[in-house]
Design an enzyme around this catalytic site. Sequence first.
Site, PDB file in Angstrom:
ATOM      1  N   TYR A  33      64.824  -6.000 -28.583  1.00 55.63           N
ATOM      2  CA  TYR A  33      63.572  -6.240 -29.519  1.00 55.63           C
ATOM      3  C   TYR A  33      64.233  -6.968 -30.671  1.00 55.63           C
ATOM      4  CZ  TYR A  33      60.437  -4.637 -33.103  1.00 55.63           C
ATOM      5  OH  TYR A  33      59.345  -4.452 -34.217  1.00 55.63           O
ATOM      6  N   LYS A  60      62.340 -10.785 -31.695  1.00 50.54           N
ATOM      7  CA  LYS A  60      61.759 -11.123 -32.872  1.00 50.54           C
ATOM      8  C   LYS A  60      62.545 -12.266 -33.644  1.00 50.54           C
ATOM      9  CE  LYS A  60      58.774  -7.739 -32.852  1.00 50.54           C
ATOM     10  NZ  LYS A  60      57.238  -8.010 -32.731  1.00 50.54           N
TER      11      LYS A  60
HETATM   12  P1  NAP Z   1      51.503   0.114 -32.226  1.00 53.64           P
HETATM   13  O1  NAP Z   1      50.986   1.060 -33.188  1.00 53.64           O
HETATM   14  O2  NAP Z   1      52.353   0.446 -31.180  1.00 53.64           O
HETATM   15  O3  NAP Z   1      50.561  -1.349 -31.982  1.00 53.64           O
HETATM   16  C1  NAP Z   1      50.868  -2.314 -30.960  1.00 53.64           C
HETATM   17  C2  NAP Z   1      49.608  -2.541 -30.116  1.00 53.64           C
HETATM   18  O4  NAP Z   1      50.322  -3.658 -29.175  1.00 53.64           O
HETATM   19  C3  NAP Z   1      49.310  -1.448 -29.458  1.00 53.64           C
HETATM   20  O5  NAP Z   1      47.811  -1.074 -29.337  1.00 53.64           O
HETATM   21  C4  NAP Z   1      49.950  -1.552 -27.978  1.00 53.64           C
HETATM   22  O6  NAP Z   1      49.390  -0.974 -26.876  1.00 53.64           O
HETATM   23  C5  NAP Z   1      49.668  -3.184 -28.170  1.00 53.64           C
HETATM   24  N1  NAP Z   1      50.495  -3.736 -26.920  1.00 53.64           N
HETATM   25  C6  NAP Z   1      51.696  -3.410 -26.529  1.00 53.64           C
HETATM   26  N2  NAP Z   1      52.178  -4.402 -25.537  1.00 53.64           N
HETATM   27  C7  NAP Z   1      50.837  -4.943 -25.111  1.00 53.64           C
HETATM   28  C8  NAP Z   1      50.487  -5.719 -24.030  1.00 53.64           C
HETATM   29  N3  NAP Z   1      51.439  -6.266 -23.165  1.00 53.64           N
HETATM   30  N4  NAP Z   1      49.338  -6.220 -24.027  1.00 53.64           N
HETATM   31  C9  NAP Z   1      48.435  -6.033 -24.919  1.00 53.64           C
HETATM   32  N5  NAP Z   1      48.611  -5.028 -25.992  1.00 53.64           N
HETATM   33  C10 NAP Z   1      49.740  -4.564 -25.982  1.00 53.64           C
HETATM   34  O7  NAP Z   1      52.656  -0.645 -33.158  1.00 53.64           O
HETATM   35  P2  NAP Z   1      52.901  -1.402 -34.594  1.00 53.64           P
HETATM   36  O8  NAP Z   1      53.847  -0.704 -35.420  1.00 53.64           O
HETATM   37  O9  NAP Z   1      51.347  -1.632 -34.945  1.00 53.64           O
HETATM   38  O10 NAP Z   1      53.417  -2.991 -34.226  1.00 53.64           O
HETATM   39  C11 NAP Z   1      52.745  -3.979 -34.175  1.00 53.64           C
HETATM   40  C12 NAP Z   1      53.675  -5.219 -34.428  1.00 53.64           C
HETATM   41  O11 NAP Z   1      54.361  -5.066 -35.555  1.00 53.64           O
HETATM   42  C13 NAP Z   1      54.517  -5.358 -33.341  1.00 53.64           C
HETATM   43  O12 NAP Z   1      54.772  -6.756 -32.821  1.00 53.64           O
HETATM   44  C14 NAP Z   1      55.975  -4.821 -33.762  1.00 53.64           C
HETATM   45  O13 NAP Z   1      57.202  -5.165 -33.440  1.00 53.64           O
HETATM   46  C15 NAP Z   1      55.911  -5.083 -35.459  1.00 53.64           C
HETATM   47  N6  NAP Z   1      56.580  -4.496 -36.236  1.00 53.64           N
HETATM   48  C16 NAP Z   1      56.328  -3.170 -36.505  1.00 53.64           C
HETATM   49  C17 NAP Z   1      56.943  -2.571 -37.446  1.00 53.64           C
HETATM   50  C18 NAP Z   1      56.811  -1.012 -37.650  1.00 53.64           C
HETATM   51  O14 NAP Z   1      57.581  -0.550 -38.496  1.00 53.64           O
HETATM   52  N7  NAP Z   1      55.727  -0.550 -37.333  1.00 53.64           N
HETATM   53  C19 NAP Z   1      58.042  -3.135 -38.079  1.00 53.64           C
HETATM   54  C20 NAP Z   1      58.342  -4.347 -37.883  1.00 53.64           C
HETATM   55  C21 NAP Z   1      57.473  -4.940 -37.032  1.00 53.64           C
HETATM   56  P3  NAP Z   1      50.095   0.352 -26.093  1.00 53.64           P
HETATM   57  O15 NAP Z   1      49.907   1.324 -27.091  1.00 53.64           O
HETATM   58  O16 NAP Z   1      49.457   0.373 -24.847  1.00 53.64           O
HETATM   59  O17 NAP Z   1      51.397  -0.343 -26.003  1.00 53.64           O
END
Ligand code: NAP
Length: 261
Positions: A154, A158
Amino acid sequence: MPFPHKVCVVTGAASGIGREIAWAFAAAGGDVLAVDRDPVLLEQLADEAAGAALRIRGAVCDVADAAQIARTCDELIARAGRCDVLVNNAGILRRGALEDLDDAQWDQVLDINLGGGFRFARQLGRHMIAERRGAIVHIASIAATQAHGGCGAYSASKAATVALSAQMAVEWGPHGVRSNCISPGLIETALSAPFYAVPGVRAQREQLVPLRAIGTPRHVADAALFLASDAAAYISGHNLVIDGGLSHALIGQVPRPQAAA
Ligand code: NAP
């Protein structure tokens, strides 16, 4: 922030941060294509948006699949004629020790978190370059610079995303295309839900953040709207950290006995 008739693509828009970004863009006047792999959640989002008189369409697409990306982008350009804004947000976290990480897990994380963003930007960047305008926002993470145990591929994915964004800013800036990153800290979503399900974790985490709160998807969406909008017309190649001050507070955790002060 006004965002009239901007044609936007947001990946990973069926849940969490991506969903909030799609909603914020549409609420500001944008015409949003919400990309994800879950057709049911996408349909729910589109229906909810229609009920609120907002323009959000769903597109089922796996960002690890180059052919699906090409088809999704081609269909958008055929319908809307252009793409003004791309948010590369889709991402996954697969935890595990590096020494146990097999090639399939490594490839999966890199393919989705880094490759998907590259392929979408390559496909839509060509049209942005031809139009001589466009804004790309990549959702990275403070993990890009703050390595921590068990993160597997991860953090590397990033860190590479931050570098890729800067590369696009340099190569595509002369064509009127801006590229910026957002690096969120602790944001409560489905991705991070397992951590908050452990008793005590929330309070411990809040105590580490100078603003004493866990971030929300809305915090990230507000920043994405700003970076994608004309209000950020002279901002490119930037990595905007949204973590309530967390990444500056870690050194404060180091013990300093009174006698040695
Ligand atoms: P999330 O709620 O899991 O949302 C991510 C979305 O992306 C989900 O709907 C997921 O679908 C979809 N996705 C994953 N793989 C995919 C693929 N191959 N094709 C199409 N869609 C796909 O996570 P989030 O926390 O909102 O994260 C969003 C972004 O923010 C990510 O890049 C994450 O690394 C980044 N981020 C999050 C945090 C945090 O604390 N939450 C912190 C730093 C960065 P599925 O459910 O089917 O996997």
